[in-house]
Each structure stands twice: as C-alpha cells, then as structure tokens.
Design an enzyme around this catalytic site. Structure first.
Site, PDB file in Angstrom:
ATOM      1  N   LEU A 165      34.739  45.282  37.881  1.00  0.00           N
ATOM      2  CA  LEU A 165      35.560  46.371  37.262  1.00  0.00           C
ATOM      3  C   LEU A 165      36.675  46.054  36.515  1.00  0.00           C
ATOM      4  O   LEU A 165      37.768  46.369  36.604  1.00  0.00           O
ATOM      5  CB  LEU A 165      35.779  47.533  38.373  1.00  0.00           C
ATOM      6  CG  LEU A 165      36.213  48.597  37.876  1.00  0.00           C
ATOM      7  CD1 LEU A 165      34.879  49.531  37.674  1.00  0.00           C
ATOM      8  CD2 LEU A 165      36.822  49.619  38.943  1.00  0.00           C
ATOM      9  N   GLY A 166      36.226  45.123  35.230  1.00  0.00           N
ATOM     10  CA  GLY A 166      37.184  44.673  34.250  1.00  0.00           C
ATOM     11  C   GLY A 166      37.446  45.962  33.274  1.00  0.00           C
ATOM     12  O   GLY A 166      36.796  47.006  33.472  1.00  0.00           O
ATOM     13  N   ILE A 168      35.395  46.249  30.791  1.00  0.00           N
ATOM     14  CA  ILE A 168      34.078  46.843  30.295  1.00  0.00           C
ATOM     15  C   ILE A 168      33.600  47.582  31.418  1.00  0.00           C
ATOM     16  O   ILE A 168      33.226  48.840  31.147  1.00  0.00           O
ATOM     17  CB  ILE A 168      33.205  45.420  30.167  1.00  0.00           C
ATOM     18  CG1 ILE A 168      33.238  44.824  28.861  1.00  0.00           C
ATOM     19  CG2 ILE A 168      31.560  46.059  29.833  1.00  0.00           C
ATOM     20  CD1 ILE A 168      32.750  43.521  28.870  1.00  0.00           C
ATOM     21  N   ARG A 188      36.131  41.184  43.312  1.00  0.00           N
ATOM     22  CA  ARG A 188      36.611  40.305  44.231  1.00  0.00           C
ATOM     23  C   ARG A 188      37.881  41.090  45.064  1.00  0.00           C
ATOM     24  O   ARG A 188      37.823  40.846  46.155  1.00  0.00           O
ATOM     25  CB  ARG A 188      37.359  39.177  43.477  1.00  0.00           C
ATOM     26  CG  ARG A 188      36.407  37.967  42.994  1.00  0.00           C
ATOM     27  CD  ARG A 188      37.198  36.950  42.243  1.00  0.00           C
ATOM     28  NE  ARG A 188      37.501  37.534  40.896  1.00  0.00           N
ATOM     29  CZ  ARG A 188      38.240  37.017  40.005  1.00  0.00           C
ATOM     30  NH1 ARG A 188      38.582  35.605  40.026  1.00  0.00           N
ATOM     31  NH2 ARG A 188      38.535  37.605  38.824  1.00  0.00           N
ATOM     32  N   ARG A 245      26.420  37.978  31.918  1.00  0.00           N
ATOM     33  CA  ARG A 245      25.641  36.897  31.583  1.00  0.00           C
ATOM     34  C   ARG A 245      24.462  36.853  32.354  1.00  0.00           C
ATOM     35  O   ARG A 245      24.017  37.122  33.680  1.00  0.00           O
ATOM     36  CB  ARG A 245      26.504  35.643  31.975  1.00  0.00           C
ATOM     37  CG  ARG A 245      27.781  35.606  30.882  1.00  0.00           C
ATOM     38  CD  ARG A 245      27.195  35.185  29.672  1.00  0.00           C
ATOM     39  NE  ARG A 245      28.541  35.030  28.574  1.00  0.00           N
ATOM     40  CZ  ARG A 245      28.923  35.918  28.093  1.00  0.00           C
ATOM     41  NH1 ARG A 245      28.427  37.161  28.081  1.00  0.00           N
ATOM     42  NH2 ARG A 245      30.092  35.925  27.163  1.00  0.00           N
ATOM     43  N   GLU A 274      19.251  32.076  26.899  1.00  0.00           N
ATOM     44  CA  GLU A 274      18.826  32.688  25.437  1.00  0.00           C
ATOM     45  C   GLU A 274      18.886  31.428  24.505  1.00  0.00           C
ATOM     46  O   GLU A 274      19.280  30.372  24.468  1.00  0.00           O
ATOM     47  CB  GLU A 274      20.079  33.427  25.467  1.00  0.00           C
ATOM     48  CG  GLU A 274      20.204  34.500  26.146  1.00  0.00           C
ATOM     49  CD  GLU A 274      21.642  35.096  26.149  1.00  0.00           C
ATOM     50  OE1 GLU A 274      22.325  34.744  25.288  1.00  0.00           O
ATOM     51  OE2 GLU A 274      21.985  35.973  27.120  1.00  0.00           O
ATOM     52  N   HIS A 292      20.896  39.964  23.259  1.00  0.00           N
ATOM     53  CA  HIS A 292      22.539  39.749  23.366  1.00  0.00           C
ATOM     54  C   HIS A 292      23.386  40.023  22.340  1.00  0.00           C
ATOM     55  O   HIS A 292      24.064  39.477  21.666  1.00  0.00           O
ATOM     56  CB  HIS A 292      22.755  38.138  23.726  1.00  0.00           C
ATOM     57  CG  HIS A 292      24.000  37.829  24.341  1.00  0.00           C
ATOM     58  ND1 HIS A 292      24.406  36.593  25.152  1.00  0.00           N
ATOM     59  CD2 HIS A 292      25.211  38.533  24.273  1.00  0.00           C
ATOM     60  CE1 HIS A 292      25.562  36.748  25.518  1.00  0.00           C
ATOM     61  NE2 HIS A 292      26.154  37.824  25.252  1.00  0.00           N
TER      62      HIS A 292
END
Lengths: 331, 331
Positions: A165-166, A168, A188, A245, A274, A292
């Site tokens: 939950l940053g 973004i 975390r 990622r 990728e 991406h």
C-alpha cells in the site's frame, strides 16, 4: 571530444547511463540544455569510456534498470549528483553514494496515477472481457454468433486485496472504492492513516479476496511471494493483477493455475523475463497482457522530463534538488 | 395445451414475449416457478398464438426490444401486469396499458453500475491502448520491437463531458472523479442535486471537453445529436465513448473523423445497425469495439432474474410489485 564540446561549451556536462527511456524520447531537449556524454554510442567498454571522457563529469542521469554500483562510481571520481528516472532505488549503491558525497534525486510518485489507472484498466478488461470483445467484433464474429457473447463479472461488491500500500496501492484503492469495492491490504507494516483492513499474512488476504492487485516493490521478501498456495487460496473465481514486478509472482505456477481454471483470470503488465513472456500465456483467453507500459503516457513522460532536467539544472545552479532522496538510512 | 398445463398446473401462467435474454439464460428457473407460454416455439403468427393460447393469461415478461403495442395488447384481454427487463419504457404503449389497467414493472438502474464500469473500461482501453497492447504481446511482437511501444494518454486531469446525467451518467461521474477528472454534463435540464458544470448546448460541452461519454436515452432529440460539428468541436485529441444507443452518434461521420484523425479515438459498445458494424471501424486501431455487452455480468443477470420473477410472484400473490412504474404521466 573537443569537437563535440565546442558546440555546447556553454551547457553543463552530464553523463547519461543506460540510457533511460525518457532520454531516448527527449534526447533533443536534454541535448539543448546539457552537454551530454553518451557512452552507448562509443565502441569503448563503459569503464574505459568513463576513464577517457568522464573524469570531470559532476552529474549523471540514469534509469531504474542501470546498476549504479560502487565499481561504476569508482570510474566517476568527480560525480556529485545522480538523477534516476525511477521511484525505486535498489539499482543504486546508496551507501557508496553517501561515502562519496553524491546526492541522489529520484522520480517519486510521478507515475503512481498512471500505474493505478492501468491496474484498474486491466482489471476491468479481465472482468468484462473488453479485449476479447474487441477481437470478437473486429474479427466479424458478432453477426455470426448473435447475442451469445459470454457474460463477464461485476466489479462492484468485490473484495480487493492490495499487496503493497504505497503511493500506487493507495491510488488503486481510491479508484476501486468509487466502483463499490471493499479494500483490504497486505504490507510489511499496518498503515496508521487508512481504514482498510490489514492482513499481515498474504495467504489470509488471498483467502478473503476476490481480486489481488500487486503493487509492492520487488525484494527478497516479495520474490515469488505469490506462489501456488496463495493462488489456490485466491480460488477459482479469483483474479490477479500485476503492475509491480514480474518476479513477485511465480509465473510458472500462475500459468498452471490459469490453464487449469484454479483461478479465473489475470491482467499482467510485468513478467519475470521481459520482453519474453511464457508462450503458454500468449494463448490464454483469461489472461490480458500488456508490455510493461503502466507508466507510458505522454503527460507523465513530459512531467518526468521536467523533473529530471529540473534536478540537473538545480544542481548546476547550487539550488536545492527538486526530489532529493534522503540518505539518512531509511529510504 | 392440456398436456403442457398438466405438468405445471400448480404454477401461475405467464407469457414471455421476445424472448428477452434473461429468459434464455434463466429458462429453467422461470419454468420451475411459472407455467410459461412461449409463442416463438409455435409455428403460429403471434396474434394467432395469443388468440389460441393466451386469452386468460394475466402476466407477461418482455424485453426492451419487444414492441408491446396496442395491437398486441388487444390480443391479451386478461393481461393485468407486464414485467419488462429494461429500464427504458419506450417500447411499451403505456397509455394503452393504463387504459386497460395493466401494471408495468421495469428494471430501473440494476445495470447502471455495470454500464458505467464498461464505459470507464472502454475509456481506459482507448487512452492506455490496453487491447492493442494485449494484441502486441500475444502476437509475439514485444521481443522484436523492444521498448518501442507507443505512449498512451493520462486519464487524470481530463475534462469529461457526460451526455445524459441519469443513473448511468452519475455512476460514470462518480468513478471518473476518483481518477482525477473534471466532470461537466449536458442534459435536457440542469440537475439541482449535482455540482458538475451544466451545458445546455452539446456543442459547447464538446468544445470544453477532452472526452465525451454518451449515457443518454435515444429519442427524437438525441438521434444523431453527436454529428460532424460536435465531433470537430471535440477535436483532434478528443475521445468519445458510447454506451447509450448507436444512433445517438452519426456513425458515418464518426468513422470519417477517426480515419482522418479529426478525433483521437472511440470506445463503442453500441452501433446503429447491430450486430452489423461498419467495416471501416473494424480495421481502425483507434477504435475499441464491444458487442453491446455493457449489461452482461453474471451478477446483474442474477439480480435481474430475481427482480423479474419477484415482480411476477408479487403480482400473483396480490402483493405490491417490487419495481412498479408510476403511470401518472411523467416517466
């Protein structure tokens, strides 16, 4: 070198490492404001190029995929400032930067809204079969099959688990609340500033969620965090979206779960290797894939160019950097 | 007829007209609760079928595409209740229903959230090239073309003009506010309960908007309301989304504008002559097409089945209808 310098002698010198996409797209603009060293245009290996041309270079621009290691920094003795086009910093040896007195500027949160938008777009596509519907109509199948187009699934009322939950993840949550979803999250630590339910255990979050959206950084803790057990806990009607990622997911297990109907669908902007995508994914109707490109908007690239060139100019004018990374240990 | 009745004699009799999609998908369930007359399975023309089999039938289920005219009602002398699976009522002769004492139940707003979700999904697809990206990856082009995937456009900050601020338009607005869009609207009358800017003139709304989303009913006033002039006012970077009815747009002019770059893109769930789509649209990369499936979710079809069967059962139990249409003139 002298010839090159002569035409741009009034501009401060920077070295571009990578080069990052923003430089490729805004090369003319960067070159009109800076004298730019471009090691990739030289036949010399990087270390030799740096020894030959960059001993007095004080500022660098690099992307998130370029490893700015102690070894590279060793060849740039005059470097005092690095601007990275990424939000993440794990490609930069920050300890060595601090030791050498190098300031670091990054691109925090410029792309958060774009990445969140793509996450929601991929989710709507998986649930409502938008890409598949577009293919169905464009291939001329609609008049042949009439109204038999398959039903999709409603977004409203779904329990969405956000992994990480940053900035973004918060943008994703804000959007999905407006669609009537119930938001929970795993990270975390519990975030004191949100009212969403917190799950310290990713398996429990998957069990209680219809949809998982991966928004976390990739590190040792999160590598293959979404493994077979988590996917099975998400379940047959579950959908997973990955705009983080590739390696946060165990891609092989994901393919198996999609093939066997152990989960309902996936929307993936990132992959483990990728630009190579497992060929099994290419033929799966319940997977929507994108190259991406979560940050690929004209508007944000313009903002990023302004931020990067602004940081570089601030450095050369002895002004405070626009997006200085705090180097007091906790990044 | 007697044979047919005998197996379901305990169930009340209804006639299904159309039949609507919900009946096709929930036929078994409807037939377990009602004795169902199915005129489309008979070789008789509808009027003869009604004369022969439906003289005592008191309730009907019909879809939004079935014209329940005075002529049809004339052949159903015992009819006292109609349940229509649509929100709109312009396929039903309401005056004749009132004259005959027939109550009408509809399906108001059951699908508004789904339709709004598809509108946002189509918009994100057009702006962020999601279908195109999925095709690019699935066709194996990513490793060949590297990071050269084209930039899309940011949704946040855009001015969105909503044409028709009914229940669907309001749901679209709520969602797009969460993406950071600025909302304006055009409708017959200014809505006192919202703070969005109102434009009585569609041309002015198009001029000030980056994006137009069509959410209005189709009627004489709105037929081809989005004509060449409105599209040119929307402009070269403009995007149009249509989840209303095909004929709200002048489809030929839209095709021309998309071909010539007079507008940037379109997301279309509806067309003038469904299921036929102009073949020029099928090859345009800046058009995302879907087969009139804005209401196609498992969840809403389940809700619709419950509402329709609930209305029918309420009628037969002399209870108030769940979604009675007020017949006091202003629908």
């Amino acid at each position: 070198m002298d010839d090159h310098r002569s035409s741009t002698q009034l501009n401060p010198e920077i070295i571009v490492l990578g080069p990052p996409t923003i430089f490729v797209r805004y090369e003319r603009e960067f070159c009109s404001r800076f004298h730019v060293l471009k090691p990739w245009e030289s036949p010399l290996p990087l270390a030799q190029f740096l020894e030959a041309h960059a001993q007095n270079t004080r500022a660098a621009l690099c992307g998130g995929m370029f490893a700015l290691s102690a070894a590279v920094l060793h060849h740039l003795p005059s470097l005092r400032m690095v601007a990275t086009t990424s939000a993440g910093l794990n490609h930069i040896d920050l300890l060595e930067c601090r030791r050498r007195g190098i300031s670091v500027a990054n691109a925090p949160a410029i792309f958060s809204a774009d990445v969140a938008d793509l996450a929601v777009g991929l989710l709507l596509d998986v649930l409502r079969k938008i890409s598949a519907g577009n293919r169905f109509v464009k291939n001329g199948l609609w008049p042949k099959q009439g109204g038999a187009y398959p039903l999709g699934f409603k977004l409203g009322g779904k329990h969405v688990g956000i992994v990480g939950l940053g900035s973004i993840g918060l943008e994703v949550a804000k959007r999905l609340e407006a669609f009537g979803c119930t938001i929970s999250y795993h990270s975390r630590k519990k975030k004191p500033f949100v009212s969403y339910s917190f799950y310290s255990n990713i398996h429990e979050l998957a069990t209680t969620s219809h949809i998982l959206i991966l928004c976390c950084a990739l590190n040792e803790e999160t590598h293959h965090m979404i493994n077979r057990e988590v996917l099975m806990a998400l379940g047959k009607e579950g959908v997973i979206i990955n705009i983080a990622r590739g390696a946060v997911l165990d891609e092989k297990e994901l393919v198996r779960c999609l093939q066997h109907g152990d989960i309902a669908g996936a929307g993936l902007d990132v992959f483990e290797n990728e630009p190579h995508v497992p060929k099994e994914l290419l033929v799966l109707d319940n997977a929507v894939l994108s190259p991406h490109c979560a940050v690929f908007t004209e508007e944000s690239f313009g903002d990023l160019y302004e931020l990067m060139s602004g940081n570089l100019e601030a450095f050369f004018s002895d002004k405070p950097l626009l997006s200085l990374v705090s180097q007091d240990g906790d990044m």
